[in-house]
Design an enzyme around this catalytic site. Structure first.
Site, PDB file in Angstrom:
ATOM      1  N   ARG A   1       0.874  -1.172   0.000  1.00  8.91           N
ATOM      2  CA  ARG A   1       0.000   0.000   0.000  1.00  8.91           C
ATOM      3  C   ARG A   1       0.907   1.217   0.000  1.00  8.91           C
ATOM      4  O   ARG A   1       1.956   1.232   0.665  1.00  8.91           O
ATOM      5  CB  ARG A   1      -0.914   0.030   1.242  1.00  8.91           C
ATOM      6  CG  ARG A   1      -2.086  -0.928   1.179  1.00  8.91           C
ATOM      7  CD  ARG A   1      -3.141  -0.533   0.152  1.00  8.91           C
ATOM      8  NE  ARG A   1      -4.263  -1.456   0.098  1.00  8.91           N
ATOM      9  CZ  ARG A   1      -4.369  -2.495  -0.722  1.00  8.91           C
ATOM     10  NH1 ARG A   1      -3.399  -2.755  -1.592  1.00  8.91           N
ATOM     11  NH2 ARG A   1      -5.433  -3.270  -0.710  1.00  8.91           N
TER      12      ARG A   1
ATOM     13  N   ASP B   1       3.972  -0.046  -7.343  1.00  9.57           N
ATOM     14  CA  ASP B   1       2.673  -0.369  -7.940  1.00  9.57           C
ATOM     15  C   ASP B   1       1.565   0.348  -7.178  1.00  9.57           C
ATOM     16  O   ASP B   1       0.400   0.256  -7.535  1.00  9.57           O
ATOM     17  CB  ASP B   1       2.449  -1.892  -7.901  1.00  9.57           C
ATOM     18  CG  ASP B   1       1.202  -2.301  -8.687  1.00  9.57           C
ATOM     19  OD1 ASP B   1       1.040  -1.817  -9.826  1.00  9.57           O
ATOM     20  OD2 ASP B   1       0.395  -3.098  -8.170  1.00  9.57           O
TER      21      ASP B   1
ATOM     22  N   GLU C   1      -2.855   7.603  -4.396  1.00  6.36           N
ATOM     23  CA  GLU C   1      -3.235   7.030  -5.696  1.00  6.36           C
ATOM     24  C   GLU C   1      -4.710   7.166  -6.023  1.00  6.36           C
ATOM     25  O   GLU C   1      -5.106   7.074  -7.182  1.00  6.36           O
ATOM     26  CB  GLU C   1      -2.815   5.552  -5.776  1.00  6.36           C
ATOM     27  CG  GLU C   1      -3.624   4.625  -4.872  1.00  6.36           C
ATOM     28  CD  GLU C   1      -3.233   3.165  -5.043  1.00  6.36           C
ATOM     29  OE1 GLU C   1      -2.033   2.857  -4.968  1.00  6.36           O
ATOM     30  OE2 GLU C   1      -4.132   2.335  -5.263  1.00  6.36           O
TER      31      GLU C   1
ATOM     32  N   HIS D   1      -1.145   0.225  -9.829  1.00  2.00           N
ATOM     33  CA  HIS D   1      -1.860  -0.765  -9.013  1.00  2.00           C
ATOM     34  C   HIS D   1      -2.419  -1.900  -9.882  1.00  2.00           C
ATOM     35  O   HIS D   1      -3.630  -2.146  -9.912  1.00  2.00           O
ATOM     36  CB  HIS D   1      -2.988  -0.106  -8.208  1.00  2.00           C
ATOM     37  CG  HIS D   1      -3.290  -0.846  -6.935  1.00  2.00           C
ATOM     38  ND1 HIS D   1      -3.568  -0.211  -5.755  1.00  2.00           N
ATOM     39  CD2 HIS D   1      -3.358  -2.165  -6.660  1.00  2.00           C
ATOM     40  CE1 HIS D   1      -3.795  -1.109  -4.812  1.00  2.00           C
ATOM     41  NE2 HIS D   1      -3.674  -2.313  -5.354  1.00  2.00           N
TER      42      HIS D   1
HETATM   43  P1  NAI Z   1      -0.976 -11.324   4.494  1.00  2.00           P
HETATM   44  O1  NAI Z   1      -1.909 -10.899   5.564  1.00  2.00           O
HETATM   45  O2  NAI Z   1      -0.972 -12.752   4.056  1.00  2.00           O
HETATM   46  O3  NAI Z   1       0.530 -10.966   4.907  1.00  2.00           O
HETATM   47  C1  NAI Z   1       0.915  -9.743   5.449  1.00  2.00           C
HETATM   48  C2  NAI Z   1       2.096 -10.018   6.365  1.00  2.00           C
HETATM   49  O4  NAI Z   1       2.611  -8.762   6.805  1.00  2.00           O
HETATM   50  C3  NAI Z   1       1.711 -10.831   7.619  1.00  2.00           C
HETATM   51  O5  NAI Z   1       2.557 -11.957   7.737  1.00  2.00           O
HETATM   52  C4  NAI Z   1       1.914  -9.843   8.751  1.00  2.00           C
HETATM   53  O6  NAI Z   1       2.333 -10.461   9.935  1.00  2.00           O
HETATM   54  C5  NAI Z   1       3.004  -8.958   8.156  1.00  2.00           C
HETATM   55  N1  NAI Z   1       3.189  -7.692   8.877  1.00  2.00           N
HETATM   56  C6  NAI Z   1       2.277  -6.971   9.572  1.00  2.00           C
HETATM   57  N2  NAI Z   1       2.874  -5.911  10.124  1.00  2.00           N
HETATM   58  C7  NAI Z   1       4.185  -5.959   9.779  1.00  2.00           C
HETATM   59  C8  NAI Z   1       5.317  -5.134  10.054  1.00  2.00           C
HETATM   60  N3  NAI Z   1       5.219  -4.045  10.831  1.00  2.00           N
HETATM   61  N4  NAI Z   1       6.510  -5.495   9.530  1.00  2.00           N
HETATM   62  C9  NAI Z   1       6.641  -6.602   8.774  1.00  2.00           C
HETATM   63  N5  NAI Z   1       5.604  -7.413   8.475  1.00  2.00           N
HETATM   64  C10 NAI Z   1       4.389  -7.086   8.968  1.00  2.00           C
HETATM   65  O7  NAI Z   1      -1.231 -10.358   3.254  1.00  2.00           O
HETATM   66  P2  NAI Z   1      -0.870 -10.585   1.725  1.00  2.00           P
HETATM   67  O8  NAI Z   1      -1.986 -11.280   1.047  1.00  2.00           O
HETATM   68  O9  NAI Z   1       0.499 -11.162   1.614  1.00  2.00           O
HETATM   69  O10 NAI Z   1      -0.879  -9.073   1.187  1.00  2.00           O
HETATM   70  C11 NAI Z   1       0.064  -8.122   1.662  1.00  2.00           C
HETATM   71  C12 NAI Z   1      -0.386  -6.756   1.231  1.00  2.00           C
HETATM   72  O11 NAI Z   1      -0.283  -6.643  -0.189  1.00  2.00           O
HETATM   73  C13 NAI Z   1      -1.891  -6.463   1.496  1.00  2.00           C
HETATM   74  O12 NAI Z   1      -2.111  -6.017   2.799  1.00  2.00           O
HETATM   75  C14 NAI Z   1      -2.198  -5.415   0.478  1.00  2.00           C
HETATM   76  O13 NAI Z   1      -1.981  -4.159   1.084  1.00  2.00           O
HETATM   77  C15 NAI Z   1      -1.183  -5.655  -0.636  1.00  2.00           C
HETATM   78  N6  NAI Z   1      -1.808  -6.088  -1.880  1.00  2.00           N
HETATM   79  C16 NAI Z   1      -1.503  -5.412  -3.043  1.00  2.00           C
HETATM   80  C17 NAI Z   1      -2.056  -5.787  -4.246  1.00  2.00           C
HETATM   81  C18 NAI Z   1      -1.707  -5.113  -5.540  1.00  2.00           C
HETATM   82  O14 NAI Z   1      -2.424  -5.289  -6.525  1.00  2.00           O
HETATM   83  N7  NAI Z   1      -0.620  -4.347  -5.609  1.00  2.00           N
HETATM   84  C19 NAI Z   1      -3.063  -6.859  -4.288  1.00  2.00           C
HETATM   85  C20 NAI Z   1      -3.238  -7.565  -3.035  1.00  2.00           C
HETATM   86  C21 NAI Z   1      -2.657  -7.155  -1.874  1.00  2.00           C
END
Ligand code: NAI
Length: 336
Positions: free
Chosen positions: A236, A260, A265, A297
């Site tokens: 994000r 991305d 945005e 994005h």
């Molecule tokens: P997820 O929930 O599986 O993984 C997120 C990880 O980040 C978790 O393991 C969590 O413990 C960790 N985390 C939380 N706070 C943290 C910190 N302070 N330092 C380090 N790690 C921390 O989520 P997923 O599916 O892997 O997605 C991650 C992010 O990607 C989403 O939250 C979303 O914002 C973004 N995203 C972007 C997309 C795009 O099209 N560019 C599409 C889908 C998601």
């Protein structure tokens, strides 16, 4: 259920109609091109559910209008839910469904595409060759093999990035308050964030946007980087402080940036603004750097991911209709 779908593009319609038909649920989908905000929320009047995307505004004001007009479910077509005022939703008795995992590969592969394109300057080479310029000056890259790559957030997407980068022969360091056992099996290791910042040639962000991760990459973090490091953000926008990144690019501390997502945005992405003046000076400044590559994005935008997003969205709506709760409610899965 009657569903008002905000921020609809033709591709959303194609995939949602397909999933609705396939499921046989017969939901009535009313498509709106505009974003959801306090001015447009009333357009959902009489719809039990609204379906929203990442830049739709779901603050207290919007949720109050929606609830007052009969909405009971917010069906997000995204994994992230940082745009929803969860406290207001709870108080108003609104259910919230999301799509927790659709294709972590899609976003992971896009992050790696940014790394490869920035490194080997594919975007520049493409433009040059089309103009008959076959000179190589300015296109010098580096071998990924043997480089140190950092993954911040090793959830579904981050762990896939780690796996791909290990495949390239990178050493992978990671930071996450919840350690994933898969990382060790891949040959990666967890280190304190400061060590990650100092050691890595490439850093890719895959944590959600929360109060803790807001501007995680700020001036202090950039000061700790290895000189010339590459920063990739497909999570994000606000996880990175764009002004601090610009200062880092100007000083040379930051060697490459692949984005991305961008903090502001919502005024830019998913629209064709090619005939307009872009008023966001920070974004325009970012675009002037030769070592910055920005996509709008599109990490999630693969056929597989779109099919999964539409399928889960329709399943969330059907489950709410039949059982009173979406299949993947936000409240239950809230972490950190
Ligand atoms: P997820 O929930 O599986 O993984 C997120 C990880 O980040 C978790 O393991 C969590 O413990 C960790 N985390 C939380 N706070 C943290 C910190 N302070 N330092 C380090 N790690 C921390 O989520 P997923 O599916 O892997 O997605 C991650 C992010 O990607 C989403 O939250 C979303 O914002 C973004 N995203 C972007 C997309 C795009 O099209 N560019 C599409 C889908 C998601």
């Amino acid at each position: 259920m009657k569903v008002a779908v905000f921020s609809t593009r033709p591709y959303d319609r194609e995939f949602l109609d397909g999933a609705n038909e396939l499921s046989g649920s017969g939901h009535e989908l009313f498509y709106l091109e505009m974003r959801l905000n306090s001015h447009t929320a009333h357009l959902a009047a009489g719809h039990d559910c609204i379906c929203a995307f990442v830049n739709d505004q779901l603050g207290r004001k919007e949720l109050e209008i929606l609830a007052a007009n009969g909405t009971r479910l917010i069906a997000l077509r995204s994994a992230g839910f940082n745009n929803v005022d969860l406290d207001a939703a709870r108080e108003l008795g609104l259910g919230i469904g999301r799509v927790p995992a659709y294709s972590p590969d899609a976003i992971a592969e896009h992050a790696v595409a940014l790394i490869l394109s920035l490194n080997r300057k594919i975007h520049k080479a493409y433009a040059r060759v089309r103009e008959g310029n076959f000179a190589l000056e300015g296109l010098l890259g580096f071998d990924l093999k043997g480089k140190v790559a950092g993954v911040i957030g090793t959830g579904k997407i981050g762990i896939n990035v780690a796996r791909i980068l290990r495949g390239f022969g990178c050493e992978v360091l990671a930071s996450d308050p919840f350690e994933a056992p898969e990382l060790g099996a891949l040959g990666g290791r967890y280190v304190p964030i400061d060590e990650l910042l100092a050691q890595c040639d490439i850093i890719s962000l895959h944590c959600p946007l929360t109060p803790t991760t807001h501007h995680l990459i700020d001036r202090d973090a950039i000061a700790k980087l290895k000189s010339g490091a590459m920063l990739i953000n497909t999570s994000r926008g606000a996880v990175m402080d764009a002004r601090a990144v610009i200062a880092g690019l100007k000083s040379g501390k930051v060697g490459y940036v692949g984005l991305d997502v961008y903090e502001e945005e919502e005024d830019l992405f998913f629209e064709d603004l090619s005939e307009q003046v872009i008023r966001d000076d920070v974004f325009v400044r970012l675009m002037t750097f030769p070592n910055v590559l920005i996509t709008g994005h599109q990490g999630f935008f693969t056929r597989e991911a779109m099919t999964a997003i539409a399928g889960t969205t329709i399943s969330n709506i059907t489950a709410f209709e039949k059982e009173g709760a979406p299949l993947y409610p936000v409240q239950v899965e809230r972490r950190g």
